[in-house]
Write an enzyme that holds these catalytic residues in place. Structure first.
Site, PDB file in Angstrom:
ATOM      1  N   LYS A  14      35.829  42.198  28.544  1.00  0.00           N
ATOM      2  CA  LYS A  14      36.545  40.934  28.358  1.00  0.00           C
ATOM      3  C   LYS A  14      35.793  39.844  29.116  1.00  0.00           C
ATOM      4  CE  LYS A  14      41.282  39.118  28.938  1.00  0.00           C
ATOM      5  NZ  LYS A  14      42.673  39.501  29.293  1.00  0.00           N
ATOM      6  N   SER A  51      45.975  38.903  25.869  1.00  0.00           N
ATOM      7  CA  SER A  51      44.834  38.000  25.885  1.00  0.00           C
ATOM      8  C   SER A  51      43.498  38.743  25.764  1.00  0.00           C
ATOM      9  CB  SER A  51      44.828  37.167  27.173  1.00  0.00           C
ATOM     10  OG  SER A  51      44.676  38.008  28.312  1.00  0.00           O
ATOM     11  N   SER A 110      48.672  41.988  28.366  1.00  0.00           N
ATOM     12  CA  SER A 110      47.391  41.659  27.732  1.00  0.00           C
ATOM     13  C   SER A 110      46.486  42.847  27.423  1.00  0.00           C
ATOM     14  CB  SER A 110      46.626  40.650  28.588  1.00  0.00           C
ATOM     15  OG  SER A 110      47.261  39.402  28.537  1.00  0.00           O
TER      16      SER A 110
END
Lengths: 457, 95
Positions: free
Chosen positions: A76, A154, A178
């Site tokens: 990420k 996310s 997330s």
């Protein structure tokens, strides 16, 4: 090549050690897929092609340091990578480059794994209450299963890329949902470890007291292997736990706690069917279930206050700075700005409620883990704001994130062609229980082995 | 963080408040949020767009609502938050 884009970590490790495939070949395969399939899903923030090929060559030329040796992965884009842009999904951070690696990135590099790409995410991990899938520098990240649906957030790119077979595994982060959300919306298996299990050093802070990093993979077994490589104390992060991670769960089958679900009110017929099928698979293996309930406390309200207060503090310089309004979603501008107005007494109420919420640990007197749907429905569409589409979704409304409990999320079925997920939640430090139950389920079912047709062609 | 509204803003808010007295509750609440938005905007590097101001006022209302809601859950007296300060000889806490 004896392995393919959806191979497990063990399969790839075996093929690498027997020289049936080289790390360079695996890396080239995944790079090609990232450039085409993942790119079309807006899942890639930055390819690290030259670094990846260099690491892969080095892996091929050296003795295996771990089971992850030579295996390509993505992270990420909230994790610092030395000399490579780390943009936190935010247009206002487009030129941000750190001079160090996040501990997680360094540990994976030390294990011999190969960094393929920084994966796209919701800008600033969505701490300003984003309301559209487009709240990301690269545009809306699209579900691996249906491009009209959102990949979740996310850790959007981590979920989509992993499900699309564009990385061997990936790393995501969770403050409140997330990892679980993109795992559910893409049909991945994601592991949110106990708070403090994995160092947050070098990760963008949204919420110092809630942020967790964890693997997003294609199976529970893969998640366990990656978690073993990244967990452990870190002098750079004072919140890391000293307790040793052990993923070997022995003894009688863990007893599964079941919460009161709202399938009927949520019109979640497919999810209800998948939920009962999950329980059937495990009951056939000797698992027992028991009904449980948490103390009735406003866990969600406490999380909202903590995210607001800590997120506004963590990003205050940016909020007050000239690039603030470059945020893609104007709702995030409003949300982050408004969060500056949270009072200290509100925040401290939330942190005192968190102490009070420890009473919820009593649930572990009745069961060893809890099973609940990740959400009641499949991914939501990208073309409308969430306040129109996030309806009857359910989700974990309990204390698990507030108390830092681990959860392992994985696919349990489908709704209109897109996956729906469930999660096993366990007491703090008991990742072994999550893993045991999820592995047993995945041995008795095949949902984690199904892949999007587009990516399998 | 300085967010005290100026005298002009307070006076301006008061005059709007008088005019809005026919719509009690909602009207005066909106005025307070709009005043806060104006004061906050001065602390930002760039002015907010009209749309951002509107959404910020709504978000501020949400924060006020959350504050009212949280008061419905009374915490026991003398309880502590979930963190404590740990003394350290290090100059900076690691991050």
């Amino acid at each position: 090549m004896s392995v393919g884009p959806f191979s497990s970590i063990r399969e790839m490790a075996r093929a690498l050690s027997s020289r049936q495939v080289s790390s360079v070949e695996l890396t080239q395969m995944y790079l090609a897929r990232l450039k085409t399939i993942a790119h079309e899903h807006h899942a890639v923030a930055e390819l690290t092609q030259s670094l990846a090929l260099e690491q892969a060559k080095a892996a091929d030329a050296s003795v295996a340091k771990s089971i992850l040796h030579g295996i390509p992965f993505g992270v990420k884009d909230l994790l610092a990578t030395k000399g490579i842009p780390t943009r936190w999904g935010s247009p206002g951070h487009a030129d941000q480059v750190f001079d160090h690696n996040a501990t997680v990135v360094q540990r994976l590099e030390d294990a011999g794994a190969v960094l393929l790409a920084k994966l796209e995410m919701i800008e600033l991990a969505g701490g300003g209450n984003y309301n559209v899938a487009n709240a990301s520098r690269m545009g809306p990240c699209l579900s691996a299963w249906d491009k009209s649906l959102w990949a979740g957030g996310s850790s959007s790119g981590s979920g989509a890329s992993t499900a699309l077979g564009c990385v061997g595994f990936s790393i995501g982060s969770e403050t409140s949902g997330s990892i679980v959300c993109p795992s559910a919306f893409n049909g991945c298996t994601g592991f949110r470890p106990t708070y403090g299990r994995v160092s947050r050093y070098g990760a963008m802070a949204l919420c110092w007291t809630l942020d967790k990093l964890g693997p997003i993979c294609r199976s529970a077994d893969d998640c366990g292997l990656v978690l073993e490589a990244i967990a452990g104390p870190d002098p750079h992060d004072g919140s890391t736990l000293k307790e040793k991670l052990s993923l070997r769960s022995r003894g009688p089958k863990p007893r599964i706690g079941l919460l009161k679900e709202k399938f009927k009110e949520s019109k979640a017929d497919d999810c209800e069917k998948a939920y009962h099928s999950f329980l059937d698979v495990l009951r056939k293996q000797g698992y027992e279930t028991v009904e449980v309930a948490y103390p009735d406390l406003p866990y969600g309200a406490a999380i909202d206050l903590i995210v607001n207060a800590e997120g506004a503090s963590a990003h205050e310089n940016f909020i007050r700075g000239p690039r603030f309004q470059m945020l893609q979603d104007i709702n995030q501008v409003a949300g982050f700005a408004a969060a500056l107005e949270v009072k200290a007494v509100d925040y401290l109420w939330a942190m005192r409620l968190r102490s009070e919420a420890l009473r919820a640990n009593a649930v572990w007197d009745k069961c060893d883990c809890i099973f609940t749907p990740s959400f009641y429905h499949r991914a939501i569409p990208i073309d409308q704001p969430f306040d129109k589409t996030w309806v009857n979704m359910g989700g974990d409304e309990g204390p698990s994130n507030l108390l830092g409990w681990p959860a392992l999320a994985f696919p349990i079925g489908f709704e209109k062609g897109a996956p729906i997920g469930g999660q096993i939640i366990a007491p703090a430090l008991r990742e072994d229980i999550c893993l045991r139950v999820a592995k047993d389920f995945q041995r008795g079912s095949g949902f984690h082995l199904l892949h999007p047709a587009e990516a399998s062609a | 963080m300085s967010k005290q509204p100026s005298r002009r803003e307070i006076l301006s808010a008061a005059s709007v408040g008088i005019a809005a007295a026919a719509i009690p509750g909602i009207a005066s609440a909106r005025t307070r949020q709009e005043t806060t938005v104006t004061a906050m905007e001065k602390e930002f590097a760039k002015p907010l767009s009209d749309e951002a101001k509107k959404l910020l006022a709504e978000s501020l209302k949400g924060i006020e609502t959350a504050r009212k809601d949280r008061l419905k859950t009374k915490l026991p007296e003398n309880t502590e938050p979930c963190f404590t300060y740990i003394p350290s000889t290090r100059e900076v806490r690691a991050r």
